[in-house]
Design an enzyme around this catalytic site. Sequence first.
Site, PDB file in Angstrom:
ATOM      1  N   ARG A 340      39.671  39.427 -19.571  1.00  0.00           N
ATOM      2  CA  ARG A 340      39.793  40.483 -20.549  1.00  0.00           C
ATOM      3  C   ARG A 340      40.433  40.601 -21.344  1.00  0.00           C
ATOM      4  NH1 ARG A 340      37.271  45.231 -15.906  1.00  0.00           N
ATOM      5  NH2 ARG A 340      35.432  43.661 -15.413  1.00  0.00           N
ATOM      6  N   ARG A 445      44.343  44.558 -15.391  1.00  0.00           N
ATOM      7  CA  ARG A 445      42.698  44.780 -13.844  1.00  0.00           C
ATOM      8  C   ARG A 445      42.347  42.818 -14.079  1.00  0.00           C
ATOM      9  NH1 ARG A 445      38.580  46.467 -12.741  1.00  0.00           N
ATOM     10  NH2 ARG A 445      38.416  47.862 -14.058  1.00  0.00           N
TER      11      ARG A 445
END
Lengths: 649, 273
Positions: A340, A445
Site C-alpha cells: 500500500r 500494515r
Amino acid sequence: MSTPTAVASSSKLDSKCPSGPLAERWQKHKFDLKLVNPANRRKFHVLVVGTGLAGASAASSLAELGYSVSAFCIQDSPRRAHSIAAQGGINAAKNCQNDGDSVHRLFYDTIKGGDFRARESNVHRLAEVSVNIIDQCVALGVPFAREYGGLLANRSFGGAQVSRTFYARGQTGQQLLLGAYSGLMRQVGEGKVNLYARHEMLDLVVIDGIARGIVCRNLITGEIKSYAGDAVLLCTGGYGNVFYLSTNAKACNVTAAWRAHKRGAVFANPCYTQIHPTCIPVSGSHQSKLTLMSESLRNDGRVWVPKVGDETRTPDQVPDEARDYYLERKYPSFGNLSPRDISSRAAKQVCDEGRGVGGSKMSVYLDFRDAIVRDGVDAIRARYGNLFQMYERITGEDPYRVPMRIYPAVHYTMGGVWVDYNLESTVPGLFVLGEANFSDHGANRLGASALMQGLADGYFVIPYTIASHLAGRKFGKVTAEHPEFRRVEQEVRERIERLRNAGGKRSPDSFHRELGLLMWDKCGMARNAGGLRQAIDCVRELREQYWQDVKIPGDAANLNNALEHAGRVADFFELAELMCMDALDRNESCGGHFREEFQTPDGEAKRDDANYCYAGAWEVDASSSSLAWKLLKEPLVFENVKLAERSYK
Amino acid sequence: MSSSHDTHAAHDAATSHGAHAEKKSMRLMLHVWRQRDPSAEGKFVTYKLDDVSPDMSFLEMLDVLNERLIAGGDEAIAFDHDCREGICGACSLTINGQPHGFESETTTCQIHMRRFEDGQTIYIEPFRANAFPVVKDLVVDRGAFDRIIAAGGFITARAGSAPDANALPVPQVAADAAMDAAACIGCGACVAACKNASAMLFVSAKVSHLALLPQGQAERNSRVLAMVEQMDKEGFGNCTNESECEAACPKGISVSNIARLNREYLRALASSD
Ligand SMILES: Cc1cc2nc3c(=O)[nH]c(=O)nc-3n(C[C@H](O)[C@H](O)[C@H](O)COP(=O)(O)OP(=O)(O)OC[C@H]3O[C@@H](n4cnc5c(N)ncnc54)[C@H](O)[C@@H]3O)c2cc1C
Ligand code: SF4
Ligand code: FES
C-alpha cells in the site's frame, strides 16, 4: 544497508518478549504465565472498552472463561463498530492453496511489509494463531467464500506472493464482526457480560499506579459515571480521523487511547499512518469521509495514467502505448499488487508530475478493461459486483465501461498505545488490543492483517496474558466510590463545561476539517522537517483558538452529537502535535512514514537502521506546565530475519 | 447509469482535499422531524437550503444544514450514522415516507443528492415503530434487535475448541445462500416499512443464515424458538405477508427467508415436545 547500533532502551519499556527459538516462544510464554483459578475468575471484573473485532472477541472469550465483564461502545449496538466496514479479507497461514505458505512466511511477509519496524516475537505469534482464527470464525458461522467442493477459497492481497486471504464476498469485516458480536451477545444474554452501548469512555482512573476503572458519558442522558474494575482493556480502534477525511467511520477517534496516554500510558510510533492507494477521490468541500475500494480490485484492475500530462483523449481512446502502467513498470514482480505505501506514493508521484487524471488531475485509473476481455463481464461482476455498484453510486460513473478513478486516502494507523508482549501498556492493568495498540505492523500494515490482529488479540492472546496481571500482581478491591473516581469525574465534567462555555463562533466540525487539511498537507503521504515544524506551530495555534472559539449549542444532559464530537476533536489536536513530533524525530523513511529528505535516487524510501531501528514511544512530561513529551526508545532486535532493503521490484 | 460526458465532466469538477469548482447547486425545502427527547412531543420543522451540490450524499446535505444551525446558535439535528458506506446499519431515516428513501437496495447514507430534483420538498423522519422508540430527533432505539440476537442468534463456539475449518466442507451453494441472508445490516428498515411493524425479515435473515450452514445445526431448533419468543416480547407486530419489508431492505434480503423461518419454527415446535 547499515547495521543497527545499540539504541539505549528505556527501562520503562520492558517488552517482556520470551527468549529462545522464535517458533517456541509463545508456547513457552503461555506455559510460564500464571493462571487464574477458575473459581476466582468471576471475582475479577474486566472492563472492555470497544466492541469491534478486538473488543467483541476479547469480551466474549473472557466471559466464556468465567470473568465478569463489562463492555462499552459508542454506537447503539456492538454490531456497528468500525470493523464492520472492512471489505477485502483476513489473512491466515493455513496454506490451503498448497502454494508455499507457512507460519514463517506470513511472519516474514509481515515483518518485511512493516519495513522492519515491528517486534519479531509479536509478529510470529500473530502468524501462529492466524490459523486458529479462521477455524474459530467458521465455527461461529462466518460464511467464508467456498470452492465448489466446499473447501475454503482464498484470494491474493498486496505484499504477498501466496494466496492466503480468506473472504466473505466484499463484506469480510461485516461477517467477522457479526460472528464476534453474536458470541458477545450470547454472553450478554446469559448475564455474563454487562453491555453499555452509547457509552463513551472519557477518562481512565489510575489508583496506586494501577488502572482501576474508567469514567464514561452516557451519550443519551449525558450522565457522567464511573466503572471500577480489576483490568481495563482498550479496544477502541485507530485514529485516522485526525486527518478528518479518511476511510474510517465517522465515530472513529483517539479519545480513549489519548486519555489513557495522558494518565501515563506511553504512545508509540504515532507518525506511522497507512495511506490506502485505492479510494474514491474527493468530490468537493462538503466531503465528509472517503470511501475505500477494496484492494482486492488490484487482483484484476490495472493501474495507469497517461504517459503525458496533456493527454486529452477519453481513457478508452488512449492506446496502450500511450499509457503508463507505472506499478507494473516499476515493480515488475508485484505489479498492481505492490504494498500500500509503495502504491500510494507512486500515485502521488505521477500526479505531482502532472500526469494525474480527472478534472483536478488528482487521481489515477484503475482499469478492468483487460480483465473483462479475459474473463468476461460476468466473472468480474461475480467477483466485484458490489464494489462496482458502490463506486457507481458515489461517482455516477459505470466502472464496467469507464475505468475507475482512485486516489490514496488515510486508512489505518499503525501507531498506538505502546504495549508489551502481554498487550499491557506502561500502566499496569491497562491492556490495549486491535488497531488501538502499536504492536504488530511496524511502519506499514499488509492488507487483510488488521482483522487478523484484532481477532488474534481478542480470542487467542488476551485470554492468556491477562492473567499476568490478575494472578501476577497483588491489589485490593476498589469501588467507584473511591475518591480518585470522584476526582476524575469532576475533571471530566469541567472539561465538558469548558468546551460548552467557550462561547465561540465555530463548530467543532469546522475546526476538525481545518486540522485535517493541515495534517494531510504536512504529515500525510510525504513529510519534511520544515513542513513538520511549521505544522507543529500551526497545530498549537489552532488548538489554542479551538478552546476559545468553539461553539456547541444544546445541553450536556441529552444526546448532543456536537458535544461528543467536540471532545474528540480536542484530543485530535493534541495527538496531531505528537504525530508531527514523531515524524520529525524519525530522520529516515520507512513504511507509511516517508520523509522527503530520505529517499534513494529513484525515489524509494531510505531506512536508517543504524540510528532508527527502534519503536519511538512518547511519554507525557508531567514536570512540564504545558503539554510536552519525552521520547523513550524500544530497540528492535532482529535475530531471525536479516534487515534488508524492502524491495518489491 | 450512463457514462456520458455530462456525468464525467460533472465529476471532474472534483479536486483532492479542499477547494473545488462548485457546479450548479440545488435548492431544497426540508421538513425535518425534531423531538427533544423520548417523552417530548415532536414536530416537523422546515428548513430551506439553496446551496446543495448534486455530488453530496444525503447525510452530507444534513451536515451542511447542521453547520448552519450551529453557526446560528441552534442545536444540530440528531441522526444516527457511522460508516457512511452502507454497511454498519446505523443510518435510519424515513425520506418522503420511505425508510432509506426511494432508491432500491440503498441505505440512507448511500443516497446522493443528484437523485433529487432542484426545488424538491423532502420530508425526513425517524424510522417509525413501537419497538423502536424515538430517542431524539431522527435517532431511534433499536436495542430490541440486539436482545433478539442475545436470545438465540448465535452458534455456541468457545475460542480454542473449534475444529479445522476445512474439516467440515460447506457446499458453495449453501455458503452463498447463507451469505445472502447474513448480509443483513440490522438497520430496521424492514420494521419501519411494515404496516404491522413486524421484525420477521430481520429475524428470518439470521435464522436462515445459521440454519443453512452445517455448523448451525446443533442449535437449529432452540435458536428459532428463542429468537421468535424474544421478538414477540419486544412488541413487534405479526407478519401478514405484505412484502413491504423486502422492498425497503437495503441489502436485498428476500421474503423467502420468512417462509423458511416459518418452516423452521414449525419444525422446532414439532420436535420440542
Ligand atoms: C474501509 C476499511 C476497510 C478495511 N478493510 C480491511 C480488510 O479488508 N482487512 C483487514 O484486515 N483490515 C481492514 N481494515 C482495517 C480494520 O477494519 C480495522 O483496523 C479493524 O477493524 C479495527 O478493529 P478494532 O476492533 O481494533 O477497532 P474498531 O472496529 O474500530 O472498534 C472500535 C470500538 O471502540 C469503540 N470506542 C472507541 N472509542 C471509544 C470510547 N472512547 N468509549 C467507548 N467506546 C469506544 C467503538 O464504539 C468501537 O466499538 C479496513 C479498514 C477500513 C477503514
Ligand atoms: S432485513 Fe434488511 S431492512 Fe431488515 S434489518 Fe436487515 S438489512 Fe435492514
Ligand atoms: S451510516 Fe453505516 S449504513 Fe449508513
